[in-house]
Design a protein around this motif. Structure first.
Motif, PDB file in Angstrom:
ATOM      1  N   ALA A 160       0.826  -1.207   0.000  1.00 36.47           N
ATOM      2  CA  ALA A 160       0.000   0.000   0.000  1.00 36.47           C
ATOM      3  C   ALA A 160       0.860   1.258   0.000  1.00 36.47           C
ATOM      4  O   ALA A 160       0.556   2.251  -0.692  1.00 36.47           O
ATOM      5  N   GLN A 161       1.951   1.224   0.774  1.00 32.71           N
ATOM      6  CA  GLN A 161       2.852   2.371   0.830  1.00 32.71           C
ATOM      7  C   GLN A 161       3.521   2.593  -0.510  1.00 32.71           C
ATOM      8  O   GLN A 161       3.613   3.732  -0.992  1.00 32.71           O
ATOM      9  N   ARG A 162       3.976   1.524  -1.134  1.00 39.68           N
ATOM     10  CA  ARG A 162       4.605   1.634  -2.448  1.00 39.68           C
ATOM     11  C   ARG A 162       3.611   2.191  -3.472  1.00 39.68           C
ATOM     12  O   ARG A 162       3.934   3.078  -4.280  1.00 39.68           O
ATOM     13  N   ASP A 163       2.368   1.695  -3.398  1.00 45.65           N
ATOM     14  CA  ASP A 163       1.351   2.156  -4.348  1.00 45.65           C
ATOM     15  C   ASP A 163       1.021   3.634  -4.141  1.00 45.65           C
ATOM     16  O   ASP A 163       0.747   4.363  -5.116  1.00 45.65           O
ATOM     17  N   SER A 164       1.019   4.059  -2.870  1.00 45.95           N
ATOM     18  CA  SER A 164       0.714   5.469  -2.610  1.00 45.95           C
ATOM     19  C   SER A 164       1.812   6.370  -3.175  1.00 45.95           C
ATOM     20  O   SER A 164       1.537   7.458  -3.703  1.00 45.95           O
ATOM     21  N   TYR A 165       3.069   5.919  -3.077  1.00 52.00           N
ATOM     22  CA  TYR A 165       4.163   6.691  -3.647  1.00 52.00           C
ATOM     23  C   TYR A 165       4.102   6.678  -5.171  1.00 52.00           C
ATOM     24  O   TYR A 165       4.471   7.668  -5.833  1.00 52.00           O
ATOM     25  N   THR A 166       3.655   5.579  -5.738  1.00 55.51           N
ATOM     26  CA  THR A 166       3.487   5.515  -7.193  1.00 55.51           C
ATOM     27  C   THR A 166       2.461   6.538  -7.663  1.00 55.51           C
ATOM     28  O   THR A 166       2.664   7.247  -8.662  1.00 55.51           O
ATOM     29  N   GLU A 167       1.352   6.605  -6.920  1.00 55.47           N
ATOM     30  CA  GLU A 167       0.311   7.567  -7.276  1.00 55.47           C
ATOM     31  C   GLU A 167       0.808   8.997  -7.094  1.00 55.47           C
ATOM     32  O   GLU A 167       0.517   9.887  -7.911  1.00 55.47           O
ATOM     33  N   LEU A 168       1.586   9.209  -6.026  1.00 58.04           N
ATOM     34  CA  LEU A 168       2.126  10.546  -5.793  1.00 58.04           C
ATOM     35  C   LEU A 168       3.123  10.919  -6.887  1.00 58.04           C
ATOM     36  O   LEU A 168       3.225  12.097  -7.281  1.00 58.04           O
ATOM     37  N   ASP A 185      10.261  18.080  -5.625  1.00 58.73           N
ATOM     38  CA  ASP A 185       9.147  17.183  -5.276  1.00 58.73           C
ATOM     39  C   ASP A 185       9.318  15.829  -5.945  1.00 58.73           C
ATOM     40  O   ASP A 185       9.092  14.778  -5.326  1.00 58.73           O
ATOM     41  N   MET A 186       9.716  15.835  -7.181  1.00 59.53           N
ATOM     42  CA  MET A 186       9.887  14.576  -7.914  1.00 59.53           C
ATOM     43  C   MET A 186      11.030  13.744  -7.327  1.00 59.53           C
ATOM     44  O   MET A 186      10.927  12.524  -7.223  1.00 59.53           O
ATOM     45  N   ILE A 187      12.103  14.403  -6.937  1.00 56.80           N
ATOM     46  CA  ILE A 187      13.252  13.678  -6.364  1.00 56.80           C
ATOM     47  C   ILE A 187      12.875  13.082  -5.009  1.00 56.80           C
ATOM     48  O   ILE A 187      13.212  11.932  -4.691  1.00 56.80           O
ATOM     49  N   GLU A 188      12.177  13.882  -4.192  1.00 56.21           N
ATOM     50  CA  GLU A 188      11.760  13.392  -2.876  1.00 56.21           C
ATOM     51  C   GLU A 188      10.860  12.168  -2.991  1.00 56.21           C
ATOM     52  O   GLU A 188      11.027  11.173  -2.280  1.00 56.21           O
ATOM     53  N   THR A 189       9.882  12.248  -3.884  1.00 55.37           N
ATOM     54  CA  THR A 189       8.957  11.133  -4.053  1.00 55.37           C
ATOM     55  C   THR A 189       9.671   9.906  -4.605  1.00 55.37           C
ATOM     56  O   THR A 189       9.401   8.771  -4.187  1.00 55.37           O
ATOM     57  N   GLN A 190      10.611  10.114  -5.551  1.00 53.56           N
ATOM     58  CA  GLN A 190      11.359   8.982  -6.104  1.00 53.56           C
ATOM     59  C   GLN A 190      12.187   8.304  -5.026  1.00 53.56           C
ATOM     60  O   GLN A 190      12.277   7.063  -4.977  1.00 53.56           O
ATOM     61  N   LYS A 192      11.516   8.187  -1.786  1.00 59.22           N
ATOM     62  CA  LYS A 192      10.596   7.425  -0.947  1.00 59.22           C
ATOM     63  C   LYS A 192      10.123   6.160  -1.656  1.00 59.22           C
ATOM     64  O   LYS A 192       9.969   5.100  -1.040  1.00 59.22           O
ATOM     65  N   PHE A 193       9.898   6.280  -2.975  1.00 60.01           N
ATOM     66  CA  PHE A 193       9.452   5.114  -3.730  1.00 60.01           C
ATOM     67  C   PHE A 193      10.530   4.035  -3.749  1.00 60.01           C
ATOM     68  O   PHE A 193      10.232   2.841  -3.545  1.00 60.01           O
ATOM     69  N   ASP A 194      11.776   4.411  -3.971  1.00 54.86           N
ATOM     70  CA  ASP A 194      12.865   3.427  -3.991  1.00 54.86           C
ATOM     71  C   ASP A 194      13.010   2.749  -2.632  1.00 54.86           C
ATOM     72  O   ASP A 194      13.237   1.529  -2.547  1.00 54.86           O
ATOM     73  N   LEU A 195      12.869   3.541  -1.574  1.00 53.40           N
ATOM     74  CA  LEU A 195      12.954   2.967  -0.222  1.00 53.40           C
ATOM     75  C   LEU A 195      11.805   2.005   0.030  1.00 53.40           C
ATOM     76  O   LEU A 195      11.991   0.945   0.634  1.00 53.40           O
ATOM     77  N   SER A 196      10.613   2.365  -0.461  1.00 53.20           N
ATOM     78  CA  SER A 196       9.446   1.486  -0.254  1.00 53.20           C
ATOM     79  C   SER A 196       9.613   0.167  -0.991  1.00 53.20           C
ATOM     80  O   SER A 196       9.162  -0.879  -0.510  1.00 53.20           O
ATOM     81  N   GLU A 197      10.261   0.189  -2.149  1.00 47.49           N
ATOM     82  CA  GLU A 197      10.524  -1.056  -2.868  1.00 47.49           C
ATOM     83  C   GLU A 197      11.456  -1.968  -2.074  1.00 47.49           C
ATOM     84  O   GLU A 197      11.249  -3.180  -1.993  1.00 47.49           O
ATOM     85  N   ALA A 198      12.493  -1.377  -1.485  1.00 47.73           N
ATOM     86  CA  ALA A 198      13.421  -2.157  -0.661  1.00 47.73           C
ATOM     87  C   ALA A 198      12.703  -2.734   0.553  1.00 47.73           C
ATOM     88  O   ALA A 198      12.925  -3.898   0.927  1.00 47.73           O
ATOM     89  N   GLN A 199      11.845  -1.918   1.163  1.00 52.02           N
ATOM     90  CA  GLN A 199      11.082  -2.399   2.326  1.00 52.02           C
ATOM     91  C   GLN A 199      10.104  -3.503   1.924  1.00 52.02           C
ATOM     92  O   GLN A 199       9.857  -4.430   2.697  1.00 52.02           O
TER      93      GLN A 199
END
Length: 444
Positions: A160-168, A185-190, A192-199
């Motif tokens: 769910a967290q990964r999907d929310s970052y994808t939508e963001l 904004d794009m760098i920050e979200t990217q 977080k998205f990379d971290l969520s994939e690792a998690q």
């Protein structure tokens, strides 16, 4: 889409398909563990062995019978001197037979009585230990079940967290294309998205390990578990006070009961060793038949029946009886000290679990409210971003806070259920009915 992202997506789809196919319920897992858990099967075998102690002890009070038979070939040179001093020599070759049956019944034997009582105490201790093994099975099973279930929750939250970052990410890209977003904004979200994939990958590994541990206990592959119900409601503490729980534990705790039987076994060991100074009285009956038993009874066939009593009085054994008695008394004192130690441990564990359950109730209530607040915070932050008051980073932080609260809430619920079972075990009244009560918290 990157190959790594594609693999993760496929695993997420497979997880959803598995949930639709089959989910292992808690009570079903318990039934399987009863049949397949190696530790419990060993305890069952030990329990069966323990049942024989009382039979062995009783045998010392029961009559015993023995039979023997002897067949000999005899060769005798017999020299006979007459009145005149002349010696006559005779050689004889003959067969002799001797057989007897004897029955012995203890009439007064303190050693046998102590062994009998000791056997009963050992059997009761074995039965208590088997009951304790069943309680351990319940706790071990639910601990593994809760760990695997929590790992599933973690994976779901990670998805769910990964999907929310994808939508963001999509939102940021759209705003940037329109000239309303920023590169930051794009760098920050990217990030977080990379971290969520690792998690997410880490959560998948944790889930696989947790399922494998549970599978080894239940003896079957575990692909999906029944999740906790959404309407999770804690039960009121019954009884409500710690002193009431303590009274129950001191009376019913199985570890304390086992230790009390150990004291009884040690006491009977004292009685057994002290009996080395006591007389023993047995009733004896025998039937014997002898053919050509001696050179003077060649060709004679004698049948003898006898009945009577035998009194044995110990006089001196080199100090062994006194030494063994001192050893037995020392072991008895050790058993009593072990009981006090175990009592302190049980009371301490009881207090720990009572506090854990009480604290978990308050923690669950607080985290549930916090989760609601975190959802409201996300909505408010997103609206503030549109109004130019908040930034993209504020949205990311709000989302992270929600996922952390959901994770902590799930963990608090599992800790509450584990604490409930551990509290029952410390009190000595944990049963399959308590496990069924916990199973009712999960979806069918």
């Amino acid at each position: 889409m990157s190959p790594r992202y594609f693999v993760v997506a496929l695993m997420g789809v497979a997880l959803l398909q598995t949930h639709l196919v089959y989910a292992l319920g808690l009570m079903e897992a318990y039934d399987a563990a009863l049949q397949n858990d190696s530790a419990y099967r060993a305890a069952l075998a030990e329990g069966q062995s323990g049942q024989e102690h009382k039979i062995i002890g009783r045998s010392y009070l029961m009559p015993s019978m023995s039979a023997n038979y002897t067949l000999n070939a005899n060769f005798a040179d017999i020299a006979t001197e007459n009145n005149n001093g002349a010696v006559a020599s005779e050689y004889r070759k003959y067969w002799s037979q001797a057989g007897s049956i004897q029955a012995r019944q203890p009439l007064f034997n303190l050693d046998s009585l102590a062994r009998y009582r000791q056997g009963i105490a050992k059997t009761k201790a074995s039965e208590t230990e088997l009951s304790l093994s069943r309680q351990d099975l319940i706790l071990r099973l639910f601990s593994l079940y809760a760990t695997a279930n929590y790992a599933e929750d973690q994976l779901a939250l990670a998805v769910a967290q990964r999907d929310s970052y994808t939508e963001l990410q999509r939102t940021n890209n759209r705003l940037f294309a329109q000239g309303e977003g920023t590169q930051t904004d794009m760098i920050e979200t990217q990030a977080k998205f990379d971290l969520s994939e690792a998690q997410l990958l880490e959560s998948q590994d944790s889930l696989s390990n947790a399922r494998n541990a549970l599978s080894s206990m239940v003896g079957r592959e575990v692909s999906q578990l029944s999740p906790l119900r959404e309407n999770f409601r804690v039960l009121p503490m019954q009884p409500a006070s710690f002193e009431e729980w303590k009274t129950i534990a001191l009376e019913q705790n199985l570890e304390l009961a086992t230790q009390r039987y150990a004291i009884e076994v040690a006491q009977q060991e004292i009685n057994k060793t002290k009996s080395g100074h006591a007389p023993r009285l047995d009733g004896i009956a025998s039937l014997s038949r002898n053919k050509s038993d001696t050179t003077s009874t060649i060709k004679q066939d004698a049948m003898v029946t006898s009945a009577g009593v035998q009194l044995t009085i110990p006089i001196f054994s080199g100090g062994a009886v006194n030494a063994a008695t001192r050893q037995a008394r020392a072991q008895h004192e050790k058993a009593q000290a072990n009981l006090q130690t175990k009592t302190n441990e049980v009371v301490s564990e009881l207090h720990k679990q009572f506090s854990a359950v009480s604290t978990s109730v308050l923690r669950i209530e607080a985290l549930a409210k916090s989760a609601d607040s975190a959802r409201l915070l996300i909505d408010a932050t997103q609206k503030s971003v549109k109004g130019g008051i908040r930034t993209n980073l504020d949205v990311l932080n709000a989302q992270r806070q929600l996922f952390e609260v959901k994770r902590d809430l799930a963990l608090a619920r599992y800790n509450y259920l584990i604490g409930y079972l551990r509290l029952r075990k410390a009190a000595g009244n944990l049963s399959v009915n308590n496990l069924q009560a916990v199973a009712d918290y999960f979806e069918k």
